[in-house]
Design an enzyme around this catalytic site. Sequence first.
Site, PDB file in Angstrom:
ATOM      1  N   CYS A 335       0.839  -1.196   0.000  1.00  0.00           N
ATOM      2  CA  CYS A 335       0.000   0.000   0.000  1.00  0.00           C
ATOM      3  C   CYS A 335       0.882   1.257   0.000  1.00  0.00           C
ATOM      4  O   CYS A 335       1.566   1.512  -0.969  1.00  0.00           O
ATOM      5  CB  CYS A 335      -0.983  -0.036   1.167  1.00  0.00           C
ATOM      6  SG  CYS A 335      -2.445   1.001   0.908  1.00  0.00           S
ATOM      7  N   HIS A 431      -3.572  -5.671   1.121  1.00  0.00           N
ATOM      8  CA  HIS A 431      -3.409  -5.967   2.537  1.00  0.00           C
ATOM      9  C   HIS A 431      -3.852  -7.406   2.803  1.00  0.00           C
ATOM     10  O   HIS A 431      -4.655  -7.976   2.072  1.00  0.00           O
ATOM     11  CB  HIS A 431      -4.267  -5.023   3.386  1.00  0.00           C
ATOM     12  CG  HIS A 431      -3.797  -3.615   3.381  1.00  0.00           C
ATOM     13  ND1 HIS A 431      -2.668  -3.203   4.059  1.00  0.00           N
ATOM     14  CD2 HIS A 431      -4.316  -2.495   2.802  1.00  0.00           C
ATOM     15  CE1 HIS A 431      -2.516  -1.896   3.898  1.00  0.00           C
ATOM     16  NE2 HIS A 431      -3.493  -1.447   3.133  1.00  0.00           N
TER      17      HIS A 431
END
Length: 497
Positions: A335, A431
């Site tokens: 991310c 994630h």
Amino acid sequence: MTARAVMIQGTGSDVGKSTLIAGLARLFTRRGLRVLPFKPQNMSNNAAVTADGGEIGRAQALQARAARVPPSVHMNPVLLKPQSDVGAQVVVQGKVVGNARARAYQSLKPRLMEAVLDSFGRLAADCDLVLVEGAGSAAEVNLRGNDIANMGFARAADVPVVLVGDIDRGGVIASLVGTKTVIDVADAAMIEGFIVNRFRGDPSLFDDGMAFIARETGWQPLGLVPFFPQAHRLPAEDAVILQDRAAAGSDDRLRIVVLVYPRIANFDDFDPLRLDPSVDLVFLGPHQPIPGDAALAILPGSKATIADLASLREFGWDIDLRAHLRRGGHVLGICGGFQMLGRRIADPQGIEGPPGAVEGLGLLDVDTVMEGDKVLVEAIGETIDGGVPYKGYEMHVGRTTGAMRPLLTLADGRNDGAVSADGRVAGCYMHGLLADDRQRRHWLQRIGGRASSFDYEADVDTTLDRLADHLEQHVDCDRLLALAREPAPRAASSDAN
């Protein structure tokens, strides 16, 4: 029919409220009740994507798992995600509504109570028992006027309170009795009982302490809970816990390091590595060098990517990363960490901080622009190389483009991430990647380690069951359940301060 509800508040932050509710949720679920967790207001950069397309605090997602129900945005209707320079991002019922500094946020609270009570009402209409978690301390009298997280909610929704104190940090008698002393009389009347948490030693030595607290407060003693050593195996929500989770690493396990910058987000991505017996996971704090024997350096998510990239450079990690690669090490960015690995990051609208653009680390041939709606979605797919399947979730703002080979493909046909030509630098938005045992084993083999048989998801569930057993033994759960009552929700404006 409206469910019964009880609220667990604390004498302070990190007294174990979240863990207690997770254990109670599993305990009462095993008794055949439909249980739902609820936290009116939470502050955390560790969030989870919900089945209804929003985000909530990681602790409420764990509590939902303990209750064996899918997480919902209504379990945490107000989520504050701290950022640099712009205060905190405000998420209401799963969606970002803007940013606010601390003082400005106080004026927003009366309007947010409507959403809090709406979400609570939805949950209460769909279960047998709502377990409500407070935030911080019940004795924050300076913030009581517009409170939606503790006594403000309890009074508005007519939910009885059980107060928890942490004996491990000391002063628990003063903390519990002192809370009764400083809070409003009508607020104190909402408290029905108390729990002393994290006791070590001979419990009979605290019999007089429990009796003193009960006598001075008039509250029912519901339990003296011994320290639960397996608690570290459950996903944590607060970054402060990271200082207690670093492995010492003096053996032959594979060394992996995670760079802990100031606005680290979703660090629970790495719990599976921390718990895997074949891995020595180390969380590096400011100015701690990347050790020479590290096989993999991970750049985690960030709530303020440009600001955290500046901190990364200030700590000297940009130099360390290049030395690490020269030694043959690997780098993975997730991310915000993926965005940092690219050539350039631009935030023209000031979404995460002051508008501007900075040069990235230049380890991947990609560029990122902070724009568009926040992506919140669960995902499945596989690696481009080898077709190793995974499941995870996306939670990000920004669009990353470049001509590099992607790392992952998603079931919906999209690609995610990038991999350097030599394969030693990679990044993606996904994630939860390493919580998938298949992917974790793939990555360990990729960086020269051995495949592990560790089953992360089974380990979490086993720990929740052991926690429920622990509370069944040390908390008067029948009395606690008897204290719960059907709430009589009122309009937010009816709360008397």
